[in-house]
Design a protein around this motif. Structure first.
Motif, short mmCIF file in Angstrom:
data_model
loop_
_atom_site.label_atom_id
_atom_site.label_comp_id
_atom_site.label_asym_id
_atom_site.label_seq_id
_atom_site.Cartn_x
_atom_site.Cartn_y
_atom_site.Cartn_z
N GLN A 433 0.62 -1.26 -0.08
CA GLN A 433 0.00 0.01 0.03
C GLN A 433 0.80 1.36 -0.08
OE1 GLN A 433 -3.18 0.44 -0.11
NE2 GLN A 433 -4.17 -1.38 0.18
N TYR A 434 1.88 1.06 0.66
CA TYR A 434 3.00 2.41 0.78
C TYR A 434 3.24 2.99 -0.47
CZ TYR A 434 7.21 4.75 1.78
OH TYR A 434 8.23 5.79 1.91
N LEU A 435 3.56 1.88 -1.61
CA LEU A 435 3.87 2.21 -2.80
C LEU A 435 2.98 3.15 -3.77
CD1 LEU A 435 5.44 2.07 -5.58
CD2 LEU A 435 4.52 0.06 -5.85
N PHE A 436 1.65 2.89 -3.69
CA PHE A 436 0.68 3.45 -4.16
C PHE A 436 0.29 5.01 -3.44
CE2 PHE A 436 -0.02 -0.59 -5.45
CZ PHE A 436 -0.21 -0.67 -6.78
N ARG A 437 0.84 4.98 -2.15
CA ARG A 437 0.33 6.25 -1.47
C ARG A 437 1.67 7.29 -2.05
NH1 ARG A 437 2.66 8.94 3.23
NH2 ARG A 437 1.25 10.52 4.23
N LYS A 438 2.77 6.76 -2.33
CA LYS A 438 3.76 7.56 -2.78
C LYS A 438 3.59 7.99 -4.40
CE LYS A 438 8.03 7.73 -1.69
NZ LYS A 438 9.39 7.61 -1.50
N LEU A 439 2.79 6.95 -5.11
CA LEU A 439 2.58 7.33 -6.59
C LEU A 439 1.61 8.22 -6.43
CD1 LEU A 439 2.59 3.83 -8.09
CD2 LEU A 439 4.22 5.30 -8.55
N LEU A 440 0.48 8.15 -5.57
CA LEU A 440 -0.59 9.27 -5.70
C LEU A 440 -0.13 10.48 -5.23
CD1 LEU A 440 -3.89 9.27 -5.98
CD2 LEU A 440 -3.85 9.22 -3.16
N GLN A 441 0.82 10.63 -4.40
CA GLN A 441 1.47 11.83 -3.93
C GLN A 441 2.52 12.61 -5.07
OE1 GLN A 441 3.52 11.12 -0.38
NE2 GLN A 441 1.41 11.58 0.88
N GLN A 442 3.23 11.70 -5.77
CA GLN A 442 4.04 11.97 -6.72
C GLN A 442 3.30 12.32 -8.13
OE1 GLN A 442 7.67 9.79 -7.52
NE2 GLN A 442 7.01 9.32 -9.58
N ASN A 443 2.47 11.67 -8.49
CA ASN A 443 1.76 11.80 -9.82
C ASN A 443 0.48 12.62 -9.79
OD1 ASN A 443 2.94 9.66 -11.96
ND2 ASN A 443 2.81 8.50 -9.95
N TYR A 444 -0.42 12.86 -8.59
CA TYR A 444 -1.28 13.64 -8.47
C TYR A 444 -1.21 14.45 -7.16
CZ TYR A 444 -2.82 9.66 -11.61
OH TYR A 444 -3.06 9.03 -12.53
N PRO A 445 -0.45 15.32 -6.96
CA PRO A 445 -0.28 16.24 -5.79
C PRO A 445 -1.32 17.22 -5.63
CG PRO A 445 1.12 16.90 -7.53
CD PRO A 445 0.77 15.77 -8.04
N TRP A 446 -2.19 17.09 -6.35
CA TRP A 446 -3.49 18.32 -6.29
C TRP A 446 -4.55 17.31 -5.48
CZ3 TRP A 446 -1.32 16.96 -10.87
CH2 TRP A 446 -1.83 16.03 -11.63
N VAL A 447 -4.28 15.92 -5.32
CA VAL A 447 -5.22 15.45 -4.59
C VAL A 447 -4.58 15.41 -3.18
CG1 VAL A 447 -6.39 13.05 -4.07
CG2 VAL A 447 -5.62 13.82 -6.40
N TYR A 448 -4.36 16.66 -2.54
CA TYR A 448 -3.96 16.92 -1.17
C TYR A 448 -4.59 16.22 -0.20
CZ TYR A 448 -7.11 20.80 -2.19
OH TYR A 448 -8.17 21.78 -2.44
N GLU A 449 -5.56 15.86 -0.33
CA GLU A 449 -6.35 15.18 0.66
C GLU A 449 -5.26 13.88 1.29
OE1 GLU A 449 -9.72 16.99 -1.03
OE2 GLU A 449 -7.71 15.98 -1.79
N ALA A 450 -4.11 13.46 0.63
CA ALA A 450 -3.18 12.46 0.82
C ALA A 450 -2.06 12.95 1.71
CB ALA A 450 -2.78 11.77 -0.57
N TRP A 451 -1.90 14.26 1.82
CA TRP A 451 -0.69 14.76 2.38
C TRP A 451 -0.96 16.07 3.18
CZ3 TRP A 451 0.81 19.60 0.90
CH2 TRP A 451 0.43 19.98 -0.27
N CYS A 452 -1.87 16.67 3.01
CA CYS A 452 -2.16 17.99 3.61
C CYS A 452 -3.35 17.93 4.64
CB CYS A 452 -2.71 19.27 2.61
SG CYS A 452 -2.71 20.79 3.27
N THR A 453 -2.78 18.68 5.81
CA THR A 453 -3.80 18.60 7.18
C THR A 453 -4.31 20.09 7.15
OG1 THR A 453 -1.94 18.99 8.35
CG2 THR A 453 -2.84 16.71 8.15
N LEU A 454 -3.97 21.15 6.29
CA LEU A 454 -4.49 22.60 6.40
C LEU A 454 -6.01 22.64 6.39
CD1 LEU A 454 -3.33 25.53 6.68
CD2 LEU A 454 -3.60 25.51 4.13
#
Length: 623
Positions: A433-454
């Motif tokens: 699962q860790y791989l696809f989290r990194k792929l999501l953050q790298q390829n689709y950074p605008w899906v910021y729900e995956a990394w942003c808490t603002l």
């Protein structure tokens, strides 16, 4: 002076984009939203409306309708196309006050007038109960009409019964002027460019598409007094935020009226283009509040902190006609829609979709968290082996690499390459699962729900009419409760001082005040837990549907524009045209005043640019 529209400085889309309602919305009596005001029927596409099964409401016939309760609207519902409500100076509808009601000489009308009045009322009621025209083939409309009470048709019935299909006779009419009296209702095949098709862009998706907010330079002579709703960057930076406006007038007509007034400003000088550096401190940067939220997260992704100053600095240098209209690499749909009047082309509805609160995206996020509730570790296998039994992998060269390196190799591959590698190497049959989290953050950074808490600023959660209604309701409620307290204090009985009743009302008043204040709190954003999210399924859902979700497609477009802005600011700083930090208006003016000619971005010495080719254009600061 001609007509020209104000556009969002961040995303480039006009604030006067509109959306046609659907027949179902008219029948249901949904409240008119701000983005419908000002939309006129584009009679240049009459034949498309015939083929698209569009309908119209003849507002002239509606105005002549005197049926009982026909002109009564429920609270908060603005008349559709009605002239009984007019636009005030603040851009909001207000009731007419100069109409004169007919008065009788005596307390009651004379006998003949009373008989005539009664007869007219009966006739009107009969006509309402009888043959009301219904659009051909619209079973939903007819079912609604049949279900209405005969005595109180109400405002929903009032507008719906004047809705009819556009026919060939209408389209072939030479009198185009009368089309301006029609309220257009979109059919599923509608291609009318006066507004976006309501069947392709929902009312929830279009929320905030016409809402303006501005950054205004602080005064250099008057002290800045902090207000309750100030954000951190307003307290320390050189600009402050205005209130909101849902009705943005022509740029050559007047400045938009914002609510609530903030820092003694209710009509900011919202301008897309600056022609004279001496006036830079007088103009305001217009944008959608939701676009500013995307810009904040683009800054976080790049710098680890919100940098509103970068937006201010870019505006000071690039707010010219040539840069904004030609040089800045906007999405092709923006270029196609940007005319003197915004052209609402079918297929480009995503331009008006809310990029922050996206209904379809939330569905995928909720599913990913629900499916991930049983996951115990982000390193848990996400992709099954497909029934293959993995035995020896001794001859597989990848098996000799540590797990972390194998994952790092996958992150640098495209999804198709990963699929091929899984076929070629047994080591990669199971993927974590860790791989696809990194792929999501790298390829689709605008899906910021995956990394942003603002959290989202409350400005992005409201439209202008929302805040006005919240304030008006609170004032009415507070006045009512305070009046009750005063009455209880004045009407003290001999055997009671009404203290218990007064205390109860005061407690209620405090509770209501807290509820009112909570309307202006930031809204927590969705944040996906690292170890309890099915990142694999979410990555697949986003990959397959990113072009189908209006709001996510718009967010991706705005994200690219925000990064282009940051690229340009970094280029100007690398070339020495901007100091590392510029925190006040005076320094920004002085920097800009030293450059009398705007040099195209790609020609600045020492700047390689973000990879875009720009035309060789330079214009003077003053004309």
């Amino acid at each position: 002076m001609g007509y020209s529209e104000v556009t969002c400085q961040i995303c480039g889309v006009s604030f006067n984009v509109s959306r046609w309602p659907t027949a179902e919305e008219v029948v249901a009596g949904l409240r008119q939203r701000p983005w419908l005001d000002g939309a006129t029927h584009d009679y240049g596409h009459k034949w498309d409306c015939v083929y698209g099964q569009c309908q119209v409401i003849d507002t002239r016939e509606a105005e002549l309708d005197f049926s009982d309760d026909g002109r009564q609207d429920d609270d908060g519902h603005v008349d559709w196309g009605s002239d009984r409500l007019h636009k005030g100076d603040d851009g909001f509808y207000q009731p007419e006050t100069d109409s004169v009601e007919e008065e009788y000489e005596y307390d009651t009308p004379n006998e003949s007038e009373e008989e005539t009045s009664v007869g007219a009322s009966e006739t009107t009621t009969d006509s309402m109960d009888g043959a009301d025209p219904a659009p051909v083939g619209d079973s939903l409309y007819q079912a609604f009409i049949d279900s209405l009470p005969a005595q109180e048709p109400g405002s929903r019935y009032f507008w719906a019964k004047h809705m009819r299909l556009i026919n060939e006779e209408d389209a072939s009419s030479a009198d185009d002027r009368r089309w301006m009296d029609y309220q257009h209702v979109s059919g599923r095949g509608c291609r009318n460019t006066g507004a976006y098709n309501g069947h392709l862009l929902s009312a929830e998706e279009a929320r905030g598409c016409s809402t303006l907010q501005c950054l205004v330079p602080k005064s250099r002579t008057e002290p800045f007094l902090e207000e309750k709703l100030d954000e951190p960057f307003e307290k320390t930076g050189g600009f402050f935020l205005t209130g909101l406006s849902d009705k943005v007038p022509c740029a050559d007509d007047q400045w938009p009226a914002t609510y609530p007034p903030r820092h003694n400003t209710d009509r900011p000088k919202a301008a897309n283009f600056l022609l004279d550096s001496r006036l830079v401190s007088e103009y305001a940067i217009p944008f959608h509040p939701t676009c500013l939220e995307v810009f904040k997260r683009a800054c976080l992704h790049r710098y680890g902190e919100v940098n509103i100053q970068a937006l201010m600095d870019w505006y000071s240098f690039d707010a010219s006609c040539d840069v904004m209209l030609s040089e800045f690499p906007r999405h092709e749909a923006v270029r196609e829609g940007r005319r003197q009047y915004w052209e609402h082309w079918r297929g480009d509805e995503f331009l008006a979709a809310d990029p922050c609160f996206i209904p379809s995206l939330k569905t995928y996020l909720d599913k990913a968290m629900a499916r991930g509730s049983t996951i115990t570790s982000p390193y848990e296998a996400a992709v099954p082996t497909g029934g293959c039994i993995i035995t020896s992998v001794g001859n597989d060269c990848f098996s000799r690499l540590p797990f972390e390196i194998r994952v790092e190799l996958l992150v640098r591959l495209e999804p198709g390459d990963i699929a091929n590698l899984r076929l070629a190497s047994k080591t990669y049959r199971t993927l974590p699962q860790y791989l696809f989290r990194k792929l999501l953050q790298q390829n689709y950074p605008w899906v910021y729900e995956a990394w942003c808490t603002l959290p989202y600023s409350f400005w992005a959660t409201k439209e202008g009419w929302d805040i006005r209604k919240i304030d008006e309701d609170w004032e009415d409620e507070r006045e009512f409760l305070e009046t009750r307290i005063q009455i209880l204090k004045q009407e003290v009985l001999p055997d009671s001082s009404n203290e218990d009743a007064i205390a109860s009302i005061e407690e209620c008043l405090k509770r209501k005040e807290v509820e009112y204040e909570n309307n202006f709190q930031s809204r927590p954003a969705t944040h996906l837990p690292v170890s309890k999210t099915d990142w694999y399924r979410l990555f697949c859902d986003i990959t397959q549907n990113r072009q189908r979700i209006n709001g996510l497609r718009n967010r991706e477009r705005i994200w690219k524009d925000c990064n282009e802005i940051l690229d340009r600011v970094e280029g100007y700083r690398a070339a020495g045209r901007l100091e590392p930090e510029m925190t006040d208006t005076k320094r920004r003016e002085e920097t800009r005043a030293t450059h009398d000619v705007r040099t195209p971005f790609h020609e600045i010495p020492g700047v390689t640019g973000p990879g875009h080719a720009f035309p060789n254009i330079g214009i003077p600061l003053s004309m």
